[in-house]
Design an enzyme around this catalytic site. Structure first.
Site, PDB file in Angstrom:
ATOM      1  N   ARG A   1       2.356  -2.152  20.831  1.00  0.00           N
ATOM      2  CA  ARG A   1       3.561  -2.785  21.445  1.00  0.00           C
ATOM      3  C   ARG A   1       4.951  -1.843  20.986  1.00  0.00           C
ATOM      4  O   ARG A   1       5.666  -1.854  21.969  1.00  0.00           O
ATOM      5  CB  ARG A   1       3.742  -4.065  20.464  1.00  0.00           C
ATOM      6  CG  ARG A   1       5.142  -4.984  20.912  1.00  0.00           C
ATOM      7  CD  ARG A   1       5.262  -6.122  20.205  1.00  0.00           C
ATOM      8  NE  ARG A   1       5.238  -6.067  18.802  1.00  0.00           N
ATOM      9  CZ  ARG A   1       5.383  -7.104  17.979  1.00  0.00           C
ATOM     10  NH1 ARG A   1       5.575  -8.257  18.655  1.00  0.00           N
ATOM     11  NH2 ARG A   1       5.443  -6.817  16.700  1.00  0.00           N
TER      12      ARG A   1
ATOM     13  N   ASN B   1      -5.071   1.900  -1.282  1.00  0.00           N
ATOM     14  CA  ASN B   1      -5.475   0.714  -1.404  1.00  0.00           C
ATOM     15  C   ASN B   1      -6.080   0.441  -2.653  1.00  0.00           C
ATOM     16  O   ASN B   1      -6.680  -0.792  -3.281  1.00  0.00           O
ATOM     17  CB  ASN B   1      -6.419  -0.210  -0.465  1.00  0.00           C
ATOM     18  CG  ASN B   1      -7.740   0.885  -0.383  1.00  0.00           C
ATOM     19  OD1 ASN B   1      -7.902   1.732  -1.055  1.00  0.00           O
ATOM     20  ND2 ASN B   1      -8.872  -0.113   0.096  1.00  0.00           N
TER      21      ASN B   1
ATOM     22  N   LYS C   1       0.837  -1.116   0.073  1.00  0.00           N
ATOM     23  CA  LYS C   1      -0.048   0.004  -0.095  1.00  0.00           C
ATOM     24  C   LYS C   1       0.919   1.313   0.168  1.00  0.00           C
ATOM     25  O   LYS C   1       0.484   2.232  -0.613  1.00  0.00           O
ATOM     26  CB  LYS C   1      -0.945  -0.048   1.179  1.00  0.00           C
ATOM     27  CG  LYS C   1      -2.031  -1.184   0.968  1.00  0.00           C
ATOM     28  CD  LYS C   1      -3.012  -0.990   1.944  1.00  0.00           C
ATOM     29  CE  LYS C   1      -4.022  -2.019   2.062  1.00  0.00           C
ATOM     30  NZ  LYS C   1      -5.026  -2.056   3.201  1.00  0.00           N
TER      31      LYS C   1
HETATM   32  P1  ATR Z   1      -1.222  -3.876   8.906  1.00  0.00           P
HETATM   33  O1  ATR Z   1      -1.020  -3.148   7.484  1.00  0.00           O
HETATM   34  O2  ATR Z   1      -2.311  -5.101   8.533  1.00  0.00           O
HETATM   35  O3  ATR Z   1      -1.711  -3.112   9.933  1.00  0.00           O
HETATM   36  P2  ATR Z   1       1.351  -4.002   9.725  1.00  0.00           P
HETATM   37  O4  ATR Z   1       1.636  -2.621   9.417  1.00  0.00           O
HETATM   38  O5  ATR Z   1       2.388  -5.064   9.697  1.00  0.00           O
HETATM   39  O6  ATR Z   1       0.052  -4.527   9.241  1.00  0.00           O
HETATM   40  O7  ATR Z   1       1.226  -3.758  11.385  1.00  0.00           O
HETATM   41  C1  ATR Z   1       0.752  -4.927  12.136  1.00  0.00           C
HETATM   42  C2  ATR Z   1       0.396  -4.463  13.579  1.00  0.00           C
HETATM   43  O8  ATR Z   1       0.313  -5.609  14.632  1.00  0.00           O
HETATM   44  C3  ATR Z   1       1.540  -3.446  14.384  1.00  0.00           C
HETATM   45  O9  ATR Z   1       0.795  -2.540  15.204  1.00  0.00           O
HETATM   46  C4  ATR Z   1       2.330  -4.607  15.302  1.00  0.00           C
HETATM   47  O10 ATR Z   1       3.009  -3.930  16.312  1.00  0.00           O
HETATM   48  P3  ATR Z   1       4.367  -3.304  16.131  1.00  0.00           P
HETATM   49  O11 ATR Z   1       4.405  -2.131  15.727  1.00  0.00           O
HETATM   50  O12 ATR Z   1       4.920  -3.187  17.606  1.00  0.00           O
HETATM   51  O13 ATR Z   1       5.017  -4.508  15.140  1.00  0.00           O
HETATM   52  C5  ATR Z   1       1.173  -5.577  15.633  1.00  0.00           C
HETATM   53  N1  ATR Z   1       1.732  -6.529  16.054  1.00  0.00           N
HETATM   54  C6  ATR Z   1       1.806  -7.714  15.361  1.00  0.00           C
HETATM   55  N2  ATR Z   1       2.516  -8.817  15.881  1.00  0.00           N
HETATM   56  C7  ATR Z   1       2.437  -8.549  17.199  1.00  0.00           C
HETATM   57  C8  ATR Z   1       2.458  -9.258  18.577  1.00  0.00           C
HETATM   58  N3  ATR Z   1       3.169 -10.361  18.393  1.00  0.00           N
HETATM   59  N4  ATR Z   1       2.384  -8.292  19.550  1.00  0.00           N
HETATM   60  C9  ATR Z   1       1.649  -7.040  19.671  1.00  0.00           C
HETATM   61  N5  ATR Z   1       1.597  -6.528  18.583  1.00  0.00           N
HETATM   62  C10 ATR Z   1       1.940  -7.289  17.344  1.00  0.00           C
END
Ligand code: ATR
Length: 275
Positions: free
Chosen positions: A155, A90, A69
């Site tokens: 996180r 998107n 995106k």
């Molecule tokens: P999308 O475009 O679908 O939002 P992304 O940009 O990869 O996907 O974002 C994933 C989100 O899930 C993020 O907020 C990520 O947290 P981080 O910024 O700390 O990476 C969160 N996420 C993914 N796995 C996680 C986990 N095991 N615990 C907590 N947050 C998680």
């Protein structure tokens, strides 16, 4: 791959996408004179090359999914205000030799909500967004458009702070360890993280601390009922998954390309949920 495509979804990977089912359902329902909506799997390194090829071969438009995106944003020559605000595209449209970029996730999220939920749980209420990825950006914009008081918890704190800065929307960032200080006053909680997919579980929220009027939303639609939503259901809270948003963002892209705003229906929801 040198297939011709009128409309389709491009991603990496894209095999799981249910967008073809949704778009092809409407292509049939509204008897649109076009080809089937297709899936295009492309390595991010080859994204620009492939999209240029599609543009030259007469493609009308593409939906763009993870993780392309932001690339689609930089590739498009003109973007809508909402795409500019989120920094993500998107929906690509090829018209008059130009590439236009839009982001229909924002309106898709807004339309997925019932009027009562907006009035009772969002407008002038505290709304908690879990996550700070691409999906969170669209949700933060949508909640702000609806008059919500937005709190972001992620996180990785830096990413939450970056969203706040990039979007320029009045919001507060909450550290995970301080969540209990705001959770009791929150009227709307939305999970935009990938926690809840596969074997992972979202345990960010302590549901014993939430108030009884809160509405809980999970952007995940497969599984239909994540453990996060089960926890809400067990407490008789209002809740919904990401299926309606998925359909509503698709509807808006369909309108951009075919000039018809298609309707969601129980029939379509049943088809998609049955996949
Ligand atoms: P999308 O475009 O679908 O939002 P992304 O940009 O990869 O996907 O974002 C994933 C989100 O899930 C993020 O907020 C990520 O947290 P981080 O910024 O700390 O990476 C969160 N996420 C993914 N796995 C996680 C986990 N095991 N615990 C907590 N947050 C998680």
């Amino acid at each position: 791959m040198n297939e011709t495509v009128k409309t389709g979804v491009i991603g990496f990977p894209v095999d799981h996408s249910v967008s073809p089912t949704i778009h092809n359902h409407w292509i049939d329902e509204y008897q649109i004179n076009t080809d089937r909506y297709k899936k295009i799997n492309v390595d991010p390194k080859l994204f620009k090359e492939e999209v240029l090829r599609l543009k030259e071969s007469g493609t009308l438009g593409l939906n763009v999914t993870v993780p392309l995106k932001e690339l689609a944003f930089s590739f498009s020559e003109e973007q809508t205000e909402v795409a500019k605000q989120t920094g993500a595209v998107n929906t690509l449209t090829f018209k008059n030799g130009k590439v236009y970029g839009d982001n229909t996730d924002v309106i898709g999220f807004q339309r997925s909500l019932d009027k009562g939920t907006v009035e009772n749980n969002i407008t002038n209420k505290k709304c908690l967004v879990l996550g700070a990825g691409g999906a969170a950006r669209a949700v933060v914009c949508a909640l702000s458009n609806l008059g919500g008081e937005v709190f972001i918890c992620n996180r990785t704190l830096e990413k939450a702070l970056k969203i706040q800065k990039d979007l320029g929307i009045q919001s507060e960032v909450v550290e995970q360890e301080n969540l209990s200080a705001v959770i009791g006053e929150t009227s709307f909680i939305v999970n935009t993280t990938s926690l809840g997919l596969g074997d992972t579980e979202n345990t960010t929220v302590d549901f014993t601390q939430v108030n009884s009027q809160v509405f809980v939303y999970d952007l995940i639609y497969n599984p239909k009922l994540t453990k996060f939503l089960s926890a809400a259901k067990e407490r008789n809270l209002g809740y919904q998954n990401g299926m309606k948003m998925l359909i509503e963002q698709a509807a808006e892209s369909f309108k951009i390309w075919h000039d018809i705003l298609p309707k969601n229906s129980d029939k379509l929801m049943n088809i998609v949920e049955g996949l």
